[in-house]
Scaffold this active site. Structure first.
Site, PDB file in Angstrom:
ATOM      1  N   THR A 204       0.833  -1.192   0.000  1.00 23.12           N
ATOM      2  CA  THR A 204       0.000   0.000   0.000  1.00 23.12           C
ATOM      3  C   THR A 204       0.873   1.250   0.000  1.00 23.12           C
ATOM      4  OG1 THR A 204      -1.604  -1.194   1.280  1.00 23.12           O
ATOM      5  CG2 THR A 204      -1.718   1.207   1.417  1.00 23.12           C
ATOM      6  N   ARG A 232     -13.452  -8.288  -1.256  1.00 24.19           N
ATOM      7  CA  ARG A 232     -12.593  -8.124  -0.071  1.00 24.19           C
ATOM      8  C   ARG A 232     -12.088  -6.682   0.019  1.00 24.19           C
ATOM      9  NH1 ARG A 232      -7.111  -6.300   1.038  1.00 24.19           N
ATOM     10  NH2 ARG A 232      -6.416  -7.347   2.908  1.00 24.19           N
ATOM     11  N   VAL A 233     -12.170  -6.134   1.216  1.00 23.15           N
ATOM     12  CA  VAL A 233     -11.653  -4.794   1.482  1.00 23.15           C
ATOM     13  C   VAL A 233     -10.672  -4.906   2.645  1.00 23.15           C
ATOM     14  CG1 VAL A 233     -12.279  -2.509   2.364  1.00 23.15           C
ATOM     15  CG2 VAL A 233     -13.687  -3.582   0.596  1.00 23.15           C
ATOM     16  N   GLY A 234      -9.532  -4.255   2.514  1.00 24.22           N
ATOM     17  CA  GLY A 234      -8.526  -4.303   3.577  1.00 24.22           C
ATOM     18  C   GLY A 234      -8.632  -3.119   4.515  1.00 24.22           C
ATOM     19  N   ASP A 235      -7.531  -2.789   5.142  1.00 28.03           N
ATOM     20  CA  ASP A 235      -7.502  -1.701   6.121  1.00 28.03           C
ATOM     21  C   ASP A 235      -7.399  -0.317   5.470  1.00 28.03           C
ATOM     22  OD1 ASP A 235      -4.920  -2.528   5.205  1.00 28.03           O
ATOM     23  OD2 ASP A 235      -4.012  -1.254   6.730  1.00 28.03           O
ATOM     24  N   GLY A 258      -4.046  -6.279   5.630  1.00 25.18           N
ATOM     25  CA  GLY A 258      -5.089  -5.426   6.173  1.00 25.18           C
ATOM     26  C   GLY A 258      -5.926  -6.049   7.268  1.00 25.18           C
TER      27      GLY A 258
HETATM   28  N1  GLY Z   1      -3.008  -2.974   3.441  1.00 22.43           N
HETATM   29  C1  GLY Z   1      -3.623  -3.223   2.224  1.00 22.43           C
HETATM   30  C2  GLY Z   1      -4.573  -4.319   2.213  1.00 22.43           C
HETATM   31  O1  GLY Z   1      -4.543  -5.187   3.053  1.00 22.43           O
HETATM   32  O2  GLY Z   1      -5.382  -4.344   1.329  1.00 22.43           O
END
Ligand code: GLY
Length: 345
Positions: A204, A232-235, A258
């Protein structure tokens, strides 16, 4: 005149002078400054510095400009050139936060080149903090962003075709990339991090800036993990997880897996440690320790790296595993890459 009176008068006269000499800690503030994740942060910081070098340059504009720089670059992990999900679609996550606790984000958004700028529009032009998927895309188009063609970059296509051979979901943490000399396999010093065998990284791009006025802002942008499950969504678009800014204290953001960061509300936790008086590096270390404690065995197999910046312009970083680096720039052209310390060696 008694000695005591002379001392008091002298002392009082001396206060303004002493205060200039940093008695109250104010003059130790190093600004402007911008820090970002990874060595690919050098050109990102440079773009941010074109704003920050101006006396009235705003940290918020600087972090947006920095994030735009990498969103324009073909990179496996950020922007439309990034690795796709398991269905072959690139989906983008981003968020931004300013010095007044204003914040905005987009997640699972397709076809729009500059998710960070859409996140800023969410922050400034809507009563909401986060828009996702088709809603985020429609909002972007209403705001004048162009819908780009639905196609993978050449590198992403190659990478996806290779991945399809096994269709295995196994994130590669940067330590392994380093051990395989994968960093050296890049096409240029700050070029994409696609690996020939279809392996991938999840780097990221996240940055924090302190401007001449003493205000802090942050931005975080990514295409997320390559070959993730659809949806899927991360942090990275989650305020408090992937990014947090409290202008009274400082800010934190990061890179890595994430799910692990969301679990501990990572960025907000680091800022709270700084509020308690911890240095940026110590604050990042304590949050990483919290994260490792959940499952120390598993933690050897993933990477998370935090970076933090406080009101004085002091910065620091800490990661779970070795291999995480970050970039620091305080004037045009003086960016340098620093290795983060890590929990495991
Ligand atoms: N830190 C980015 C993700 O996990 O999508």
């Amino acid at each position: 005149m008694t000695n005591r009176r002379r001392f008091l008068e002298k002392g009082l006269l001396t206060i303004p002078f002493l205060s200039n000499l940093n008695v109250f800690g104010q003059d130790s503030v190093k600004k402007p400054i911008v820090i970002s994740t990874w060595d690919s942060g050098i050109p990102v910081n440079e773009a941010a510095m074109t704003i920050l070098k101006e006396p009235k340059g705003r940290a918020l504009d600087a972090v947006e400009k920095g994030a735009n720089q990498i969103e324009d670059t073909i990179n496996c992990c950020v922007g439309l050139g990034g690795n796709p999900d398991r269905e072959g679609k690139v989906t983008l996550d981003a968020c931004i936060m300013d010095e007044k606790m204003n914040c905005g984000g987009v997640a699972f958004m397709e076809n729009i080149k500059h998710p960070i700028s859409v996140a800023r529009k969410v922050m400034e032009d809507t009563p909401h903090v986060l828009l996702v998927g088709e809603g985020a895309r429609q909002f972007a188009i209403e705001k004048g962003f162009k819908a780009e063609k639905d196609e993978l970059s050449d590198d992403a296509k190659k990478s996806y075709e290779n991945w399809l051979k096994k269709s295995e979901y196994k994130p590669v943490k940067n330590i392994e990339l380093q051990q395989n000399n994968a960093f050296e396999k890049r096409k240029g010093p700050f070029a994409p991090q696609f690996l020939e065998n279809g392996d991938f990284n999840h780097d990221t791009m996240a940055l924090l800036a302190l401007d001449h006025s003493g205000n802090i802002s942050g931005a975080c942008t990514t295409s997320g993990m390559g070959f993730k499950m659809r949806g899927r969504v991360g942090d990275s678009p989650i305020i408090g997880a992937g990014l947090y800014v409290d202008n009274e204290v400082g800010a934190c953001t990061g890179s890595g897996q994430g799910e692990e960061v969301i679990r501990i509300a990572g960025a907000a936790m680091v800022v709270e440690f700084m509020r308690q008086g911890k240095s940026p590096e110590m604050a990042c270390k304590l949050a990483i320790e919290r994260l490792v404690k959940i499952n120390p065995k598993k933690a050897r197999d993933f990477q998370v790296g935090f970076i933090a910046l406080n009101k004085k312009g002091q910065y620091g970083s800490y990661a779970v595993n070795p291999g995480f680096v970050f970039s620091v720039t305080t004037a045009p052209g003086n960016g340098r890459v620093i290795k983060a310390k890590s929990y495991f060696n």
